[in-house]
Scaffold this motif. Sequence first.
Motif, PDB file in Angstrom:
ATOM      1  N   UNK A 201       0.865  -1.231  -0.037  1.00 65.60           N
ATOM      2  CA  UNK A 201      -0.120  -0.007  -0.143  1.00 65.60           C
ATOM      3  C   UNK A 201       0.758   1.127  -0.186  1.00 65.60           C
ATOM      4  N   UNK A 202       0.444   2.294  -0.434  1.00 64.16           N
ATOM      5  CA  UNK A 202       1.079   3.457  -0.479  1.00 64.16           C
ATOM      6  C   UNK A 202       0.449   4.491   0.253  1.00 64.16           C
ATOM      7  N   UNK A 203       1.247   5.448   0.895  1.00 59.73           N
ATOM      8  CA  UNK A 203       0.616   6.680   1.469  1.00 59.73           C
ATOM      9  C   UNK A 203       1.301   7.834   1.045  1.00 59.73           C
ATOM     10  N   UNK A 204       0.529   8.560   0.266  1.00 60.54           N
ATOM     11  CA  UNK A 204       1.004   9.676  -0.505  1.00 60.54           C
ATOM     12  C   UNK A 204       0.412  11.081   0.344  1.00 60.54           C
ATOM     13  N   UNK A 205       1.677  11.606   0.836  1.00 57.91           N
ATOM     14  CA  UNK A 205       1.396  12.767   1.545  1.00 57.91           C
ATOM     15  C   UNK A 205       1.626  13.990   0.595  1.00 57.91           C
ATOM     16  N   UNK A 206       0.327  14.755   0.519  1.00 61.18           N
ATOM     17  CA  UNK A 206       0.178  15.801  -0.499  1.00 61.18           C
ATOM     18  C   UNK A 206      -0.173  17.070   0.107  1.00 61.18           C
ATOM     19  N   UNK A 207       0.402  17.305   1.413  1.00 55.78           N
ATOM     20  CA  UNK A 207       0.106  18.479   2.268  1.00 55.78           C
ATOM     21  C   UNK A 207       0.532  19.856   1.440  1.00 55.78           C
ATOM     22  N   UNK A 208       1.567  19.736   0.801  1.00 50.81           N
ATOM     23  CA  UNK A 208       2.209  20.902  -0.008  1.00 50.81           C
ATOM     24  C   UNK A 208       1.596  20.936  -1.515  1.00 50.81           C
ATOM     25  N   UNK A 209       0.684  20.285  -1.811  1.00 49.65           N
ATOM     26  CA  UNK A 209       0.249  20.260  -3.228  1.00 49.65           C
ATOM     27  C   UNK A 209       0.040  21.606  -3.923  1.00 49.65           C
ATOM     28  N   UNK A 210      -0.323  22.451  -3.321  1.00 48.04           N
ATOM     29  CA  UNK A 210      -0.650  23.973  -3.738  1.00 48.04           C
ATOM     30  C   UNK A 210       0.683  24.539  -3.902  1.00 48.04           C
ATOM     31  N   UNK A 211       1.631  24.563  -3.144  1.00 48.11           N
ATOM     32  CA  UNK A 211       2.874  25.077  -3.209  1.00 48.11           C
ATOM     33  C   UNK A 211       3.743  24.556  -4.202  1.00 48.11           C
ATOM     34  N   UNK A 212       3.386  24.612  -5.428  1.00 54.53           N
ATOM     35  CA  UNK A 212       3.762  23.815  -6.394  1.00 54.53           C
ATOM     36  C   UNK A 212       4.302  24.965  -7.630  1.00 54.53           C
ATOM     37  N   UNK A 213       5.606  24.715  -8.086  1.00 58.57           N
ATOM     38  CA  UNK A 213       6.053  25.803  -9.057  1.00 58.57           C
ATOM     39  C   UNK A 213       6.303  25.210 -10.300  1.00 58.57           C
ATOM     40  N   UNK A 232      -3.505   5.622   0.158  1.00 60.47           N
ATOM     41  CA  UNK A 232      -4.382   6.763   1.066  1.00 60.47           C
ATOM     42  C   UNK A 232      -3.540   7.925   0.706  1.00 60.47           C
ATOM     43  N   UNK A 233      -4.266   8.801   0.455  1.00 63.04           N
ATOM     44  CA  UNK A 233      -4.099  10.377   0.064  1.00 63.04           C
ATOM     45  C   UNK A 233      -4.338  11.174   1.237  1.00 63.04           C
ATOM     46  N   UNK A 234      -3.162  11.625   1.639  1.00 61.01           N
ATOM     47  CA  UNK A 234      -3.149  12.365   2.852  1.00 61.01           C
ATOM     48  C   UNK A 234      -2.940  14.024   2.710  1.00 61.01           C
ATOM     49  N   UNK A 235      -3.939  14.802   3.262  1.00 67.77           N
ATOM     50  CA  UNK A 235      -3.788  16.216   2.944  1.00 67.77           C
ATOM     51  C   UNK A 235      -4.160  17.061   4.063  1.00 67.77           C
ATOM     52  N   UNK A 236      -4.306  18.335   4.001  1.00 68.88           N
ATOM     53  CA  UNK A 236      -4.817  19.145   5.227  1.00 68.88           C
ATOM     54  C   UNK A 236      -4.727  20.593   4.778  1.00 68.88           C
ATOM     55  N   UNK A 237      -4.983  21.471   5.674  1.00 67.97           N
ATOM     56  CA  UNK A 237      -4.900  22.807   5.205  1.00 67.97           C
ATOM     57  C   UNK A 237      -3.843  23.918   5.945  1.00 67.97           C
TER      58      UNK A 237
END
Length: 395
Positions: A201-213, A232-237
């Motif tokens: 299984x994969x845990x993909x931590x994407x908390x910084x997804x919008x800070x992307x250049x 499992x796609x992990x995110x937050x604010x």
Amino acid sequence: MSNHLSDRIKNMSTSATLAMAAKARELRNEGKDIIGLSLGEPDFNIPDFIKDAAKQAIDENYSSYTPVDGYAELKTAISNKFKRDNNLDYGANQIVVSTGAKQSLFNVAMVVLNPGDEVILPAPYWVSYSDIVKLAEGVPVEVLTQIDTDFKMTPEQLEAAITPKTRMLWFSSPCNPSGSVYSKEELEGLAEVLKKHPDIYIVSDEIYEHINFTEGGHTSIAGIDGMYERTVTVNGVSKAFAMTGWRIGYIGAPEWIAKGCTKLQGQVTSGANAIAQRAVITALDAPVSKIQFMIDKFHERRDLVLDLLGEIEGFNLNVPEGAFYVFPDISAFFGKTLKGVTINNASDFSLYLLEHANVATVTGEAFGNPNCIRISYAASEKELKEAISRIKAVL
């Protein structure tokens, strides 16, 4: 507490960022002018439209216990966000809202891992991954990446790390601490390896997804063919919305994992803060353009920091494409003596900068890479210029 669990807790490392922040506070209390570039916390205020939503929630008396897995309206907002930003379809029964993305990660580890299960961690990795895995009685398996590959794991490295005991792969993109961003093509390469090992299984931590250049933007590995049911796609604010203290994270996951996380969380913290959840509904419903000003400013700061650090001999730099960190290789200083201090490793180097330049950074050893330090550019341009000027002066 059992002796076994007690031993695991005793063997946990103290968060390097917290340790450095504590040392910086100690020096400030002594009257020293310390510039902190160690914390991964945006220096922006929360956008007013989010604060207004929180005030409205208070006025509307959202003060009761919340559902363990989050308000239904918030889960709808998260589902819509996944579809809009990531082209992922997660239903309400696949989403769990937690008290920060760190709790989301902890929940997943406790639900999925059995004693002795191995978890592959491309290094550098976020400091808490390894200890969370250990608390769940898993075994972290570090895969060291190099600056010349932008600190990204190759398919060949992934294949070589897999054993019959491998249960999970954890990684972040954009990455904390390196700022590295996996492209769609790079994720497809990793997916081809994982397809040969269907029990991982994969845990993909994407908390910084919008800070992307990057021009290509963010890609979620769950959207790659064959990965959705295993990710499992992990995110937050906390990062993109500058809401670190509001403590709201969430996952989109296979239903059995989501149900397990809800059960576990029900016996630990139960539901997340009511007011914060209502505010996050507004944050996630808003178009990304509402926070673009912060992303643009981070991009400008990255370029500034790279230009200034590039003037210092001994700093080996790549170009991080996301988050708000640079992760220079400073191994050229190992073995040298500066102002009577011998630099043996990255920890020595970070402490030297703190004590002689009054600049707080974080050793790369905490992130699984002993040749680097992490510098956060979540600070004003004035502070960044002054901090790097001081670093240059003492080197």
